[in-house]
Each structure stands twice: as structure tokens, then as C-alpha cells.
Design an enzyme around this catalytic site. Structure first.
Site, PDB file in Angstrom:
ATOM      1  N   MET A   8     -17.578   4.805  -6.906  1.00 24.31           N
ATOM      2  CA  MET A   8     -17.333   5.911  -6.017  1.00 24.31           C
ATOM      3  C   MET A   8     -18.532   5.369  -4.700  1.00 24.31           C
ATOM      4  SD  MET A   8     -15.646   8.437  -7.121  1.00 24.31           S
ATOM      5  CE  MET A   8     -15.146   8.979  -8.642  1.00 24.31           C
ATOM      6  N   ASP A   9     -17.766   4.885  -3.754  1.00 21.89           N
ATOM      7  CA  ASP A   9     -18.655   4.291  -2.813  1.00 21.89           C
ATOM      8  C   ASP A   9     -19.592   5.012  -2.077  1.00 21.89           C
ATOM      9  OD1 ASP A   9     -17.922   1.659  -3.412  1.00 21.89           O
ATOM     10  OD2 ASP A   9     -16.493   1.407  -1.710  1.00 21.89           O
TER      11      ASP A   9
ATOM     12  N   GLU B  16     -22.109   7.118  -4.972  1.00 24.18           N
ATOM     13  CA  GLU B  16     -23.182   6.044  -5.812  1.00 24.18           C
ATOM     14  C   GLU B  16     -24.198   5.392  -4.989  1.00 24.18           C
ATOM     15  OE1 GLU B  16     -20.362   5.529  -9.679  1.00 24.18           O
ATOM     16  OE2 GLU B  16     -20.156   4.190  -8.051  1.00 24.18           O
TER      17      GLU B  16
ATOM     18  N   ASN C 108     -19.466  -5.814  -0.303  1.00 21.79           N
ATOM     19  CA  ASN C 108     -18.773  -6.848   0.216  1.00 21.79           C
ATOM     20  C   ASN C 108     -17.665  -6.128   1.337  1.00 21.79           C
ATOM     21  OD1 ASN C 108     -17.676  -5.668  -2.372  1.00 21.79           O
ATOM     22  ND2 ASN C 108     -15.637  -6.488  -1.643  1.00 21.79           N
ATOM     23  N   TYR C 109     -17.368  -4.743   1.507  1.00 17.37           N
ATOM     24  CA  TYR C 109     -16.717  -3.843   2.112  1.00 17.37           C
ATOM     25  C   TYR C 109     -17.040  -3.420   3.161  1.00 17.37           C
ATOM     26  CZ  TYR C 109     -11.970  -4.658  -0.097  1.00 17.37           C
ATOM     27  OH  TYR C 109     -11.011  -5.332  -0.624  1.00 17.37           O
ATOM     28  N   ASP C 110     -16.432  -3.624   4.380  1.00 16.01           N
ATOM     29  CA  ASP C 110     -16.929  -2.696   5.634  1.00 16.01           C
ATOM     30  C   ASP C 110     -15.872  -1.773   5.906  1.00 16.01           C
ATOM     31  OD1 ASP C 110     -19.243  -4.572   7.288  1.00 16.01           O
ATOM     32  OD2 ASP C 110     -18.089  -5.609   5.684  1.00 16.01           O
ATOM     33  N   TYR C 111     -16.067  -0.533   6.000  1.00 12.35           N
ATOM     34  CA  TYR C 111     -15.250   0.562   6.250  1.00 12.35           C
ATOM     35  C   TYR C 111     -15.394   0.966   7.797  1.00 12.35           C
ATOM     36  CZ  TYR C 111     -14.938   0.790   1.185  1.00 12.35           C
ATOM     37  OH  TYR C 111     -14.476   0.625  -0.036  1.00 12.35           O
TER      38      TYR C 111
ATOM     39  N   HIS D 243      -8.201   1.560  -2.994  1.00 12.62           N
ATOM     40  CA  HIS D 243      -9.187   2.424  -2.028  1.00 12.62           C
ATOM     41  C   HIS D 243      -8.633   3.727  -1.858  1.00 12.62           C
ATOM     42  CE1 HIS D 243     -11.748  -1.028  -0.954  1.00 12.62           C
ATOM     43  NE2 HIS D 243     -10.787  -1.837  -1.234  1.00 12.62           N
TER      44      HIS D 243
ATOM     45  N   ASP E 218      -9.461  26.315  10.715  1.00 14.41           N
ATOM     46  CA  ASP E 218      -9.632  27.650  11.111  1.00 14.41           C
ATOM     47  C   ASP E 218      -8.711  27.515  12.389  1.00 14.41           C
ATOM     48  OD1 ASP E 218     -11.821  28.169   9.410  1.00 14.41           O
ATOM     49  OD2 ASP E 218     -13.529  28.564  11.010  1.00 14.41           O
TER      50      ASP E 218
END
Length: 569
Positions: free
Chosen positions: A321-322, A325, A407-410, A468, A477
Site C-alpha cells: 500500500m504505497d 504504508e 524503485n517506482y516514480d509516480y 498498480h 457537488d
């Protein structure tokens, strides 16, 4: 669909919720204070939280914090607020005191803890000390040392270790414990340690007891020595480009920013940066002539779920749970943006202030950027004749932020389009999480075991299969708060036998009456369109006004196999 505007969701699953969060009264324009009820906590407010916690008698020098964020005022208060009026300023702090976790609600302005309760049966996010602080302690374990020697590794100073969070599987070992699984890399001869996993060796670590529970060694696997550097010095030279492409705005940007409130074209919205979920976009409105119409009260990333598909002892438990966590490890999920690459030259940058694991404020530079995007695309065009071509250029406003988690870039974009569409884009880059294997290549993997759950990407290296899932929270609204969710279900309808066509599809509307009824799954064989409507506001053609949630491509043909227009399979 039926004159409905759209929110387009690219690359993630969406959850639509409505939430109200309680928050203490504070002047809105005092020096160092927020100007809007939904502004992020300022540095002075974070210091107020720090002082309040220290004075409460609940914490000491050993206390660590798994997150301190704004506790929003109730939605009704925010909607009723007028500029110049006072508003609540509260923070929620997740506190780690020994083996216990607590939630503290703090009046940030008056430096007072107003609520303190223990959180039983939950695990808050990792602190930096927990993630990175296991390395030297694990190296003292005799079983770990012997396992390393079996791999021919005796220079432990080049071994890097982190204690990650495994998934929960309800085993007796897990009950009542705060466990981590420690994995290692051999960084000898490389900057890219991620390419040198020491596979087959995992240490189960009790973060509360600060001791090794057990050492798992499934056998020696060679450490890959394949070339894996990616920095410019190592690769030598980047690809040549034939000529520069420049976007210039000599008159400045076309948007206006006041605090964290943005105006552009017909759009108005507020945003803040949050340590756990990144950009929170709120109070999104659109000008329709002289009338400003509400669209979205609040929207933000909720979670990133990354489960790996390898059943082996060293991998089955990785179900990350990136956001939940790991957001506190670097003092917040967002990471600094690079001008000119992460964001274009015409971007305006915004800093943010978060709290670290000791509750003191830290400033993150270039936490988000805002820019107008123009790529020479068209927004709309039509040709009615050889000399009757109408084409409209497309210009968008983009709010961007990025996160690096291991290791990941989002990368996340909120894109506001001139036609009233909001597009949310989630992208993943960085490098793969990899597993060492005995086979050098797929050719050597004669029994197929090494590559059974992934693909070879380098010698002795497999990238395991994984998913992912990007979940977003959207509180719409549409022309007010009295909204309903409509599920437009696309159904095949058979035509009479004597009709030249055999089938077509129609829409069956279903208004969700309960939360369970609103739980929808995107299915290719049973496609749906999802709209949030306001049944109390009727559009010019008699339909209730609505915004459509469009979750990417989610349909196959619904024509029957015997229908002539349908191509043969």
C-alpha cells in the site's frame, strides 16, 4: 452522454465518496497562518502542533509520529465560509509511543491537544527509523552472517538493507506484532543497488521488540552483475534531438493564483499539498455565463495498491500500500520536481510544509507545479465543405505532482480543459522491482521455473509480474450537494426477426439507492457509464444536470455474432 460534462480517469480505479471531516477557530489572515479553511498546515501551525504535543504530557523524546496532517473543518462550514471570516485550524497526529499508537487532535492555533485516544488493532505507516534503521541491527545476527557467507559476501559494508511492510495473512506469527521483512542488496560497484538483489534471503523483523524473529534462506542465487547504471555519466550521451522545441509565454501565464486558489479561463479551484495523498483539489467551479457552478467539492488520490504475482517464499508477501504504508519515510509522499523536465519551462512551482517523524516542520521545495499545456492539438474541428473547415486549438491547465516510493516514480496530473472536462492522469516510471534468478537468460531457463512469474530484463534478473491500482476519492457537488449516482448500463437489445439489423444496444438507467448498489465494477462484457446527477437542477433539454465519470476504455462490441455489421470473429 446526454449533455453531461465529464471527469475522465486515466489509469486507475475511482471511488466516489462524500466525506465531512471535523476541524478550531483561527484568524484567516494572521501572519504565518492559512488564508483558506482547506489550506495545508503552515510552518507556524506545525510548530503550534509540536508545542501542544510536547506540553500535553503524552509524549517524550522517544515518541515518533506516523503522520501529521490538516483536519478539515466540516464541509458545511467550508461552503458557508466567506473570505475574512475566521475558520477552524486543527491537525490530526498519529503518534507512536512505544508499542502503542494514538490519534491526537490538536488545535493548531491555540496550541492545545483537544482529543487523545489509543488506536487499537491497527498499524500506522512506517517511520524512517523503522524502514532504514534495521540495517546495522540485522547485520549483527549470526544466522544472517552465515547466510551471507554462503553467498560469498563477507564485506558487509556494501550490503544495503531496508525493512519493508509485508501484507497481512492472518498467521499466528503476525498477531499482535508490528512486523517487517528485511531484504538486502549488494551495492558493490554500482550506484543502482536495486539491480543487485540478494535473492533468497529475508529477515522477519519485529519493529516493536527490535529483534529478529527468524531468518528465511531458500538457497543461494547469484547476484547479477549486469550493467544497470542510468546516470548521464555512465550512459555517456543522451539521444540527439534535431532541434529545440520551446513554449514561451512572454506575457506571463494565463492563470491567476491567490494563495492556493487558482483562476483560469472559466475555472476556479483551490488546492493544497498533503503528506499522504499529494494534491487535494477542492471547491472546483466553472463559470457558465454570469453564474458560477459547483462541480467538485474535493478530490484526491486515496491509495496505491501494488500486489506482486510471485508465490515464492521471498515474494508472496509483497502487497504494498504505497501511500498508506510509506508516505512518512521521506517526510511526505510528494517529492521535489525538476524544472524543465518534470515540469515545462512555463511552469509555476509551489512549495509545501509537512511534518517529519519527530513532529517538526520540513519544507518541500517544488512540491507541485502549475502550467498551461499546448501541444498543437485541436480541441474540436469539423469540415462541412471544402471551404468550410472550423478547428479550435486545445489549451489545458495542468496541476502536477510526483512521488518516489522505492524503485517506482509516480506522476499525477489534474488537467482542466476548456470544454469543462477534468482529466486525471496517473503514470508510473522509475525502474522495476527485480528478483535474482539462477538462469542467466530465458534460454538457460530450461524448466521455465525462473521466469514463471515474470520476464527476464537482464542477466540473472527477472521483473516479477505485478499490478498498480490507483484509487481516487471524489466528492462531487454538481450544482450543489444534493447529488445521486446514476449507473447507465449498456445492454444488448434483440430486434425482430424480420428487421435487417439483428441487435443494437440501449441504455438502462439505475439510480443507486444505497452504497452497496453504487459499488460498480468495470467489465468489458457489461459496460456502464457512471454519472453524478443533481435531480433538483434541470438542464435546458429537460435532463438533470450531471457530470460523467469516465474510467477509460471499458467495452467490447455488444452486437450479437449474427448481426451483419459485426465483423466475423
Amino acid at each position: 452522454m446526454r449533455n453531461s460534462r465529464r471527469i475522465t480517469l486515466s489509469g486507475f480505479a475511482a471511488t466516489v465518496l462524500v466525506a465531512a471531516i471535523v476541524s478550531a477557530l483561527a484568524p484567516s489572515r494572521a501572519r504565518g497562518q492559512a488564508q483558506h479553511p482547506l489550506d495545508g498546515l503552515t510552518a507556524s501551525e506545525h510548530w503550534g502542533v509540536f508545542e501542544a504535543l510536547k506540553a500535553s504530557g503524552h509524549v517524550d523524546s522517544a515518541t515518533r509520529y506516523s503522520g501529521i496532517t490538516l483536519r478539515e473543518p466540516p464541509k458545511g462550514e467550508v461552503l458557508a465560509w466567506k473570505r475574512g471570516q475566521p475558520f477552524r485550524r486543527e491537525a490530526v497526529a498519529i503518534v507512536r509511543q512505544g508499542k502503542q499508537s494514538f490519534e491526537a487532535i490538536v488545535d493548531a492555533r491555540n496550541q492545545k491537544v483537544i482529543s487523545w485516544k489509543e488506536l487499537k488493532g491497527i498499524q500506522p505507516s512506517l517511520t524512517e527509523e523503522e524502514l532504514m534503521g534495521v540495517e546495522e541491527k540485522v547485520k549483527e545476527n549470526p544466522e544472517w552472517k552465515e547466510a551471507m557467507k554462503r553467498r560469498g559476501i563477507t564485506a558487509f559494508e556494501t550490503v544495503k538493507s531496508v525493512g519493508l511492510t509485508p501484507g497481512y495473512f492472518g498467521t499466528p506469527e503476525e498477531e499482535g506484532r508490528r512486523l517487517q521483512r528485511v531484504i538486502c542488496w549488494d551495492s558493490r560497484g554500482t550506484f543502482n543497488q536495486d539491480a543487485r538483489p540478494i535473492t533468497g534471503l529475508v529477515v522477519v523483523w519485529d519493529a516493536d521488540e527490535k529483534k529478529v524473529v527468524r531468518v528465511i534462506d531458500t538457497g543461494v542465487v547469484p547476484v547479477s552483475r549486469a550493467e544497470a547504471e542510468y546516470d548521464l555519466e555512465s550512459v555517456g550521451k543522451l539521444r540527439d534531438t534535431p532541434g529545440p522545441i520551446a513554449l514561451e509565454q512572454p506575457l506571463g501565464p494565463g492563470f491567476r493564483v491567490k494563495g492556493r486558489e487558482v483562476e483560469w479561463q472559466k475555472w476556479k479551484f483551490h488546492f493544497r499539498m498533503d503528506a499522504r495523498v499529494g494534491a487535494i483539489v477542492s471547491q472546483v467551479r466553472y463559470a457558465d455565463g454570469e453564474k458560477t457552478r459547483s462541480i467538485l467539492y474535493e478530490g484526491n488520490l486515496s491509495e496505491i495498491f501494488v500486489p506482486y504475482m510471485d508465490p515464492s517464499e521471498g515474494w508472496y508477501h509483497w502487497t504494498f500500500m504505497d501511500a498508506g504504508e510509506y508516505f512518512m519515510v521521506g517526510d511526505g509522499l510528494p517529492t521535489p520536481l525538476e524544472a524543465g523536465t518534470d515540469c515545462p519551462a512555463n511552469a509555476v512551482f509551489f512549495d509545501a510544509v509537512f511534518a517529519n517523524q519527530r513532529a517538526t516542520p520540513v519544507r518541500l521545495q517544488r512540491a507541485a507545479c502549475l502550467f498551461e499545456s499546448y501541444a498543437g492539438d485541436f480541441a474540436w474541428r469539423h469540415m462541412a465543405g471544402a471551404d468550410q473547415i472550423e478547428s479550435r486549438p486545445q489549451r489545458n491547465l495542468v496541476l502536477r505532482w510526483m512521488a518516489t516510493i522505492g524503485n517506482y516514480d509516480y506522476a499525477f496530473d489534474w488537467v482542466f480543459q476548456q470544454d469543462g472536462t477534468i482529466k486525471i492522469v496517473a503514470a508510473a516510471t522509475g525502474i522495476d522491482n527485480v528478483k535474482g534468478v539462477r538462469s542467466r537468460t530465458v534460454t538457460e531457463d530450461r524448466d521455465g521455473k525462473d521466469g514463471a512469474y515474470g520476464r527476464f530484463i537482464a542477466e540473472n534478473i527477472v521483473a516479477p509480474n505485478h499490478d498498480h491500482f490507483f484509487s481516487f476519492r471524489l466528492d462531487l457537488d454538481v450544482d450543489g450537494t444534493a447529488n445521486s449516482l446514476v449507473r447507465d448500463k449498456l445492454k444488448t437489445r434483440r430486434l425482430p426477426a424480420d428487421h435487417p439489423r439483428k441487435s443494437l444496444w440501449v441504455i438502462e438507467e439505475e439510480t443507486a439507492k444505497t452504497e452497496q448498489q453504487a459499488q460498480a465494477h468495470m467489465m468489458m462484457e457489461k459496460p456502464e457509464l457512471w454519472r453524478v446527477i443533481n435531480p433538483n437542477v434541470i438542464g435546458p433539454l429537460g435532463y438533470p444536470v450531471s457530470y460523467q465519470i469516465q474510467a477509460g476504455h471499458n467495452a467490447i462490441t455488444l452486437l450479437t455474432p449474427d448481426d451483419p455489421p459485426r465483423p466475423p470473429a
